[in-house]
Design an enzyme around this catalytic site. Structure first.
Site, short mmCIF file in Angstrom:
data_model
loop_
_atom_site.label_atom_id
_atom_site.label_comp_id
_atom_site.label_asym_id
_atom_site.label_seq_id
_atom_site.Cartn_x
_atom_site.Cartn_y
_atom_site.Cartn_z
N LYS A 1 0.87 -1.18 0.00
CA LYS A 1 0.00 0.00 0.00
C LYS A 1 0.90 1.23 0.00
O LYS A 1 1.68 1.45 0.94
CB LYS A 1 -0.88 -0.04 1.25
CG LYS A 1 -1.71 1.18 1.53
CD LYS A 1 -2.72 1.51 0.46
CE LYS A 1 -3.58 0.37 0.03
NZ LYS A 1 -4.58 0.66 -0.97
N HIS B 1 -10.21 -7.18 -4.63
CA HIS B 1 -9.84 -6.12 -3.71
C HIS B 1 -10.25 -6.52 -2.30
O HIS B 1 -11.16 -7.31 -2.10
CB HIS B 1 -10.59 -4.86 -4.13
CG HIS B 1 -10.66 -3.81 -3.09
ND1 HIS B 1 -11.78 -3.58 -2.32
CD2 HIS B 1 -9.74 -2.90 -2.68
CE1 HIS B 1 -11.56 -2.58 -1.49
NE2 HIS B 1 -10.33 -2.14 -1.69
O1 GKR Z 1 -7.37 -0.05 4.24
O2 GKR Z 1 -5.92 1.54 3.95
C1 GKR Z 1 -6.67 0.68 3.52
C2 GKR Z 1 -6.75 0.45 2.04
O3 GKR Z 1 -6.15 1.50 1.38
C3 GKR Z 1 -8.18 0.26 1.59
O4 GKR Z 1 -9.00 1.24 2.12
C4 GKR Z 1 -8.32 0.22 0.09
O5 GKR Z 1 -9.66 0.24 -0.25
O6 GKR Z 1 -7.17 -1.87 0.21
C5 GKR Z 1 -7.81 -1.00 -0.56
C6 GKR Z 1 -7.16 -0.82 -1.88
O7 GKR Z 1 -6.67 -1.76 -2.42
O8 GKR Z 1 -7.20 0.28 -2.44
MG MG Z 2 -6.40 -0.60 -4.30
#
Ligand code: GKR
Ligand code: MG
Length: 430
Positions: free
Chosen positions: A199, A326
Site C-alpha cells: 500500500k 480487492h
Molecule cells: O485499508 O488503507 C486501507 C486500504 O487503502 C483500503 O481502504 C483500500 O480500499 O485496500 C484497498 C485498496 O486496495 O485500495
Molecule cells: Mg487498491
C-alpha cells in the site's frame, strides 16, 4: 415455495473490530473499524450470515432492508435488488454522491452503498440456502473450478502502535525498505504468500520505489504490486512505472479517474489494476473503451454479492480484462464469501488481496488459515463458517459503548491524533 426457506427473522449486529495503525495516503487506520454482521433466519431455523461495511451510511439502508425481508425466500436473490431499490429510496445514502470519504474506494454513491449492503444479505441467504441443502456456497454458484484460492501478502507502511494509550501488536513499525521487507518476510514465513502488494501513497514516490526494489531483491521473481490509491499525477505514475517496470506484476490505481488511468496506460507497458476507477457497472464502458485498466479488482461488497461478482467476471472476460479481488478490512465471513466466489471464476489469474492477516479479532469460531499463500475452498454446507456468539456480543458491546469516535471510518481523524495539522491531501498528492 418451500416454506422452510422463507425468512422469518433478520438480525443486524454492528460491531467494532480492532485494527492496527496501517498507513495510507489519506491517513492511518483507527484503532477500531466498523463492520456489520447480517444474519437471516429461515422458518426451519437455519441461520445464514453475511458481513459488510458498518459505517452509518450502510446501517440505515441495511435496517430498511432487514425490516421488509421476512416472508421472502432465501432463494429470491434477484428480488433482493429490486426490494433494496424500493425500500432504500430516499434514505440518507440516496443523497450521497461523492468520492468516498476515505478517498480509497472510488466513487461513493447511493447505488454503490446499497449494493454493499445487499451483498451481505445475498451472502447470508446463500449461506442459509447452502446449509438447508447440505451444499457449499460454491456449488450454488455453479461449482468450484479450483480447490484452493491464492491470496497475496498485503503489506502496509505502519506504526508500531496507535498514538495514545493502548496495546501494540508485535509487528513493529514498517516505515522504510528494511521494515517493509521484514514485514513481507514474516508474511511469507507465516502464511506462505508468494506475491506481495505494498500500500503506497504514504511517502514520496522515490521512497516507495526503493521499498519495492528492496522487495524485488529479497524475493526475486515474485509478483509485486504497488497501490498509492490514486495519489500520483500522470507524470509521476509514468515515472514510477518506468522505475519498476521490470519487477511489477501490476500498478494499482496510480492516479485518480478514468482519464488519468487511460493516460498512464497509454504511456507504459506495466498493466494497471483498479478498485477505484471501475467499481460500478456505469464505470465499465468508458474505462474498457479507453483501455484505462487491464485488471479489475472486484469486491463482492461493492458489486452486490457473489452472483454479481460472477457477472462482472463475465464482462471482464468478454473484453479481455483481467479480474482479481480487492480487500478492505474484513472478517472471516467475508473472506469465506470471497473464497467461494473466487473458486468459481475460471480465469482468475492473480492472487487476491486480503487484509485478513491484520485482523486479530473475528466473529467466527475457527479462523481461516493461509497455507502456501492459499485458502482451501470449503465443501461444508453454506459458507463453512460458524458464528462465535460470544465474540459477536463482545464486539457489539464495544460498538454500543463507543461515543461515536470509531463508528465511522475516518483515517484523517486518526492521523490528526498524531499530527493535529493533518488534512486530507488533495490529489494528485505527488
Ligand atoms: O485499508 O488503507 C486501507 C486500504 O487503502 C483500503 O481502504 C483500500 O480500499 O485496500 C484497498 C485498496 O486496495 O485500495
Ligand atoms: Mg487498491
Amino acid at each position: 415455495m418451500n416454506t422452510a426457506l422463507v425468512i422469518e427473522d433478520v438480525r443486524l449486529t454492528p460491531i467494532l473490530v480492532s485494527d492496527p495503525p496501517l498507513l495510507n495516503t489519506q491517513g492511518v487506520h483507527q484503532p477500531y473499524t466498523p463492520r456489520l454482521i447480517v444474519e437471516v433466519v429461515t422458518r426451519d431455523g437455519t441461520t445464514g450470515v453475511g458481513e459488510t461495511y458498518g459505517d452509518g451510511a450502510y446501517l440505515e439502508p441495511a435496517r430498511s432492508l432487514a425490516e421488509v425481508l421476512p416472508g421472502r425466500a432465501v432463494t429470491d436473490l434477484n428480488g433482493l435488488f429490486a426490494l433494496a431499490d424500493e425500500v432504500c429510496e430516499g434514505s440518507h445514502a440516496a443523497a450521497d454522491d461523492r468520492v468516498d470519504a476515505g478517498g480509497l474506494r472510488g466513487v461513493r454513491n447511493a447505488g454503490k452503498i446499497r449494493l454493499s449492503v445487499v451483498s451481505a444479505f445475498e451472502v447470508a441467504c446463500l449461506d442459509a440456502l447452502g446449509k438447508a441443502h447440505g451444499l457449499p456456497v460454491h456449488a450454488l454458484l455453479g461449482g468450484k473450478v479450483r480447490d484452493s484460492v491464492e491470496y497475496s501478502a498485503y503489506l502496509f507502511y505502519r506504526w508500531a502502535a496507535h498514538p495514545g494509550p493502548g496495546e501494540a501488536d508485535d509487528w513493529g513499525a514498517a516505515l522504510d525498505p528494511a521494515g517493509v521487507v521484514a514485514q513481507a518476510r514474516r508474511f511469507a514465513d507465516t502464511y506462505g504468500f508468494g506475491s506481495f502488494k505494498l500500500k503506497g501513497g504514504v511517502f514520496e514516490p522515490d521512497r516507495e520505489v526503493a521499498a519495492v526494489r528492496a522487495l524485488a531483491e529479497a524475493f526475486p521473481g515474485r509478483p509485486l504490486r504497488l497501490d498509492p490509491n490514486g495519489a500520483w499525477s500522470v507524470p509521476t505514475s509514468l515515472y514510477v512505472a518506468e522505475q519498476l517496470k521490470d519487477v511489477l506484476e501490476y500498478l494499482e490505481d496510480p492516479t485518480s479517474g478514468t482519464e488519468g488511468m487511460a493516460a498512464v496506460a497509454a504511456g507504459t507497458d506495466v498493466p494497471l489494476a483498479t478498485n477505484m476507477c471501475v467499481t460500478t457497472l456505469a464505470e465499465v464502458p468508458e474505462a474498457f473503451d479507453r483501455d484505462a485498466v487491464q485488471i479489475v479488482l472486484s469486491d463482492h461488497h461493492y458489486w452486490g454479492g457473489l452472483h454479481r461478482t460472477r457477472e462482472l467476471a463475465g464482462i471482464c472476460r468478454t473484453f479481455g480484462v483481467g479480474l482479481s479481488m480487492h480487500s478492505n478490512t474484513h472478517l472471516g465471513i467475508s473472506l469465506a464469501a470471497m473464497t467461494h466466489v473466487a473458486a468459481t471464476v475460471p480465469d482468475l489469474a492473480y492472487a487476491c488481496d486480503s487484509h485478513y492477516p491484520w485482523q486479530s479479532e473475528d466473529v467466527i469460531t475457527e479462523r481461516h488459515t493461509f497455507t502456501g499463500g492459499r485458502l482451501t475452498v470449503s465443501d461444508a454446507p453454506g459458507l463453512g463458517v460458524d458464528l462465535d456468539r460470544d465474540r459477536l456480543t463482545a464486539l457489539h458491546r464495544r460498538w454500543l459503548e463507543d461515543d461515536g469516535t470509531y463508528r465511522e471510518r475516518d483515517d484523517a481523524a486518526a492521523m490528526r491524533r498524531a499530527d493535529p495539522d493533518w488534512t486530507t491531501p488533495a490529489v494528485p498528492r505527488w
